[in-house]
Scaffold this active site. Sequence first.
Site, PDB file in Angstrom:
ATOM      1  N   LYS A  92       0.866  -1.190  -0.028  1.00 29.28           N
ATOM      2  CA  LYS A  92      -0.086   0.047   0.042  1.00 29.28           C
ATOM      3  C   LYS A  92       0.907   1.220   0.281  1.00 29.28           C
ATOM      4  O   LYS A  92       0.354   2.439  -0.475  1.00 29.28           O
ATOM      5  CB  LYS A  92      -0.969   0.165   1.106  1.00 29.28           C
ATOM      6  CG  LYS A  92      -1.943  -0.932   0.946  1.00 29.28           C
ATOM      7  CD  LYS A  92      -3.365  -0.728   1.803  1.00 29.28           C
ATOM      8  CE  LYS A  92      -4.515  -1.533   1.429  1.00 29.28           C
ATOM      9  NZ  LYS A  92      -4.173  -3.044   1.854  1.00 29.28           N
ATOM     10  N   GLU A 114      -9.600   7.058   4.151  1.00 32.03           N
ATOM     11  CA  GLU A 114     -10.558   6.170   4.608  1.00 32.03           C
ATOM     12  C   GLU A 114      -9.598   4.601   4.919  1.00 32.03           C
ATOM     13  O   GLU A 114      -8.656   4.324   4.119  1.00 32.03           O
ATOM     14  CB  GLU A 114     -11.749   5.695   3.762  1.00 32.03           C
ATOM     15  CG  GLU A 114     -11.476   4.616   2.936  1.00 32.03           C
ATOM     16  CD  GLU A 114     -10.236   4.999   1.608  1.00 32.03           C
ATOM     17  OE1 GLU A 114     -10.016   6.206   1.417  1.00 32.03           O
ATOM     18  OE2 GLU A 114      -9.839   4.021   1.293  1.00 32.03           O
ATOM     19  N   SER A 380       1.454  -9.822  -1.194  1.00 29.24           N
ATOM     20  CA  SER A 380       1.204  -8.451  -1.024  1.00 29.24           C
ATOM     21  C   SER A 380       1.184  -7.993   0.273  1.00 29.24           C
ATOM     22  O   SER A 380       1.907  -6.637   0.439  1.00 29.24           O
ATOM     23  CB  SER A 380      -0.332  -8.201  -1.400  1.00 29.24           C
ATOM     24  OG  SER A 380      -1.096  -9.098  -0.295  1.00 29.24           O
TER      25      SER A 380
HETATM   26  C1  LIG Z   1      -4.970  -4.095   1.777  1.00 29.69           C
HETATM   27  C2  LIG Z   1      -4.501  -5.384   1.232  1.00 29.69           C
HETATM   28  C3  LIG Z   1      -5.068  -5.921   0.091  1.00 29.69           C
HETATM   29  C4  LIG Z   1      -6.265  -5.854  -0.554  1.00 29.69           C
HETATM   30  O1  LIG Z   1      -6.263  -4.496  -1.111  1.00 29.69           O
HETATM   31  P1  LIG Z   1      -6.043  -4.553  -2.770  1.00 29.69           P
HETATM   32  O2  LIG Z   1      -6.150  -3.053  -3.076  1.00 29.69           O
HETATM   33  O3  LIG Z   1      -7.054  -5.359  -3.533  1.00 29.69           O
HETATM   34  O4  LIG Z   1      -4.709  -4.807  -3.129  1.00 29.69           O
HETATM   35  C5  LIG Z   1      -4.424  -7.222  -0.167  1.00 29.69           C
HETATM   36  N1  LIG Z   1      -3.119  -7.671   0.671  1.00 29.69           N
HETATM   37  C6  LIG Z   1      -2.881  -6.803   1.498  1.00 29.69           C
HETATM   38  C7  LIG Z   1      -1.735  -7.284   2.305  1.00 29.69           C
HETATM   39  C8  LIG Z   1      -3.409  -5.616   2.033  1.00 29.69           C
HETATM   40  O5  LIG Z   1      -2.937  -4.727   3.088  1.00 29.69           O
END
Ligand SMILES: *Cc1c(COP(=O)(O)O)cnc(C)c1O
Length: 406
Positions: A92, A114, A380
């Site tokens: 993020k 948000e 992610s």
């Molecule tokens: C917020 C988050 C997501 C989901 O958000 P996307 O916009 O779909 O990427 C996925 N993985 C992690 C680790 C997150 O913090």
Amino acid sequence: MTPSFQQPDSRGYFGRFGGAFIPEMLHRNVAELQGRYLEITQETAFCAEFDSLLRDYVGRPTPLFYARRLSEQVGSQIWLKREDLCHTGAHKINNTIGQVLLAERLGRRRIIAETGAGQHGVATATVCALKGLECIVYMGEKDIARQAPNVARMRMLGARVVPATSGSRTLKDATNEAIRDWINHPEDTHYIIGSVVGPHPYPDMVARFQSIISLETRHQLLAATGQELPTHVVACVGGGSNAAGAYYHFLEEPSVAIVAVEAAGLGVASGQTAATTQLGRPGILHGSMSLLMQTDDGQVVEPHSISAGLDYPGIGPMHAHLFESGRGTFVSATDEEALAAAFSLARLEGIIPALETAHAFAVLPRLGLTTADTVVVCLSGRGDKDLAAYMQAMDNDMLTPNPSLP
Ligand SMILES: *Cc1c(COP(=O)(O)O)cnc(C)c1O
């Protein structure tokens, strides 16, 4: 701009999804962003500062790691793009850095955001501290109670966390409060949206900031294997920002299979799910036309997922288009499958993933992969924030047997 899978048309449409459906009071702010985001983000000085912060503050490039034991278990060649190693523990921050640099150049020194689980709020509070900007984060009252450690992080970083007390007191309501704030402070405020959702230009802008993920992957895969293109790129989809970043530089390569993993919650047919493409119909939420889980009379259906980051009733317009056009393959994993996949990855590779990310791993055995396939999974985020859920799973003995032992 010519429309493609990567980029929307000049009105912000990916196929029939996207656009900007906003209250009149926000027209000037959104039009300003639409008019200036490409020019500003392509300036030499902007690119130099963005690149240097990604390198020295976030820690990029993140590694592309060959997961040997997981590959053996799945019977394929699996590479992990390690966004979990970014500062603050997830992808993020790539976007929040880009948007804060944009806000500075627009002369906005008050930042609002948000947040649901608090991950986007923490990433926003982090870059506001770095830049000495005022930061206000809207968060559902219910989420504030559920996500105490992230609320503490945001406060320690100097952000004001404002509870959203209407509706279901979760992410959707926090978003409505943020929009209301922006309407009331149009002159000095920039709203940092945390995923590839919202009115044009946000979906395109956020995808561009996150596209560093696939840009690095191409170079790293080439250096490691002599081949620039994988056969598959797999990512979990909440709003879709880590997925958009992981896919971006492969979208116009037809040989690369694009696999999107949604959260099925307790099961697609259970009524407790966030599998948007399986159940969604076209509708407008938070400023754009996309696929949306809704009742027959258009009321948004409350989503459910064990992972707060996937607990969203829509998806970004790019993903709706990837789904409808058939360019992307959309699958889903349940809460229980995601938990099992998290434990499996921990024991096979020594990596504890975020619960969101675990959904992407859960589907690997179902993709019909072979040893000839080269698969990139977007890791992610890391799992520290999800320890409470993992501890509960261990208490409930939902542990899968250690897959590395006979
Ligand atoms: C917020 C988050 C997501 C989901 O958000 P996307 O916009 O779909 O990427 C996925 N993985 C992690 C680790 C997150 O913090």
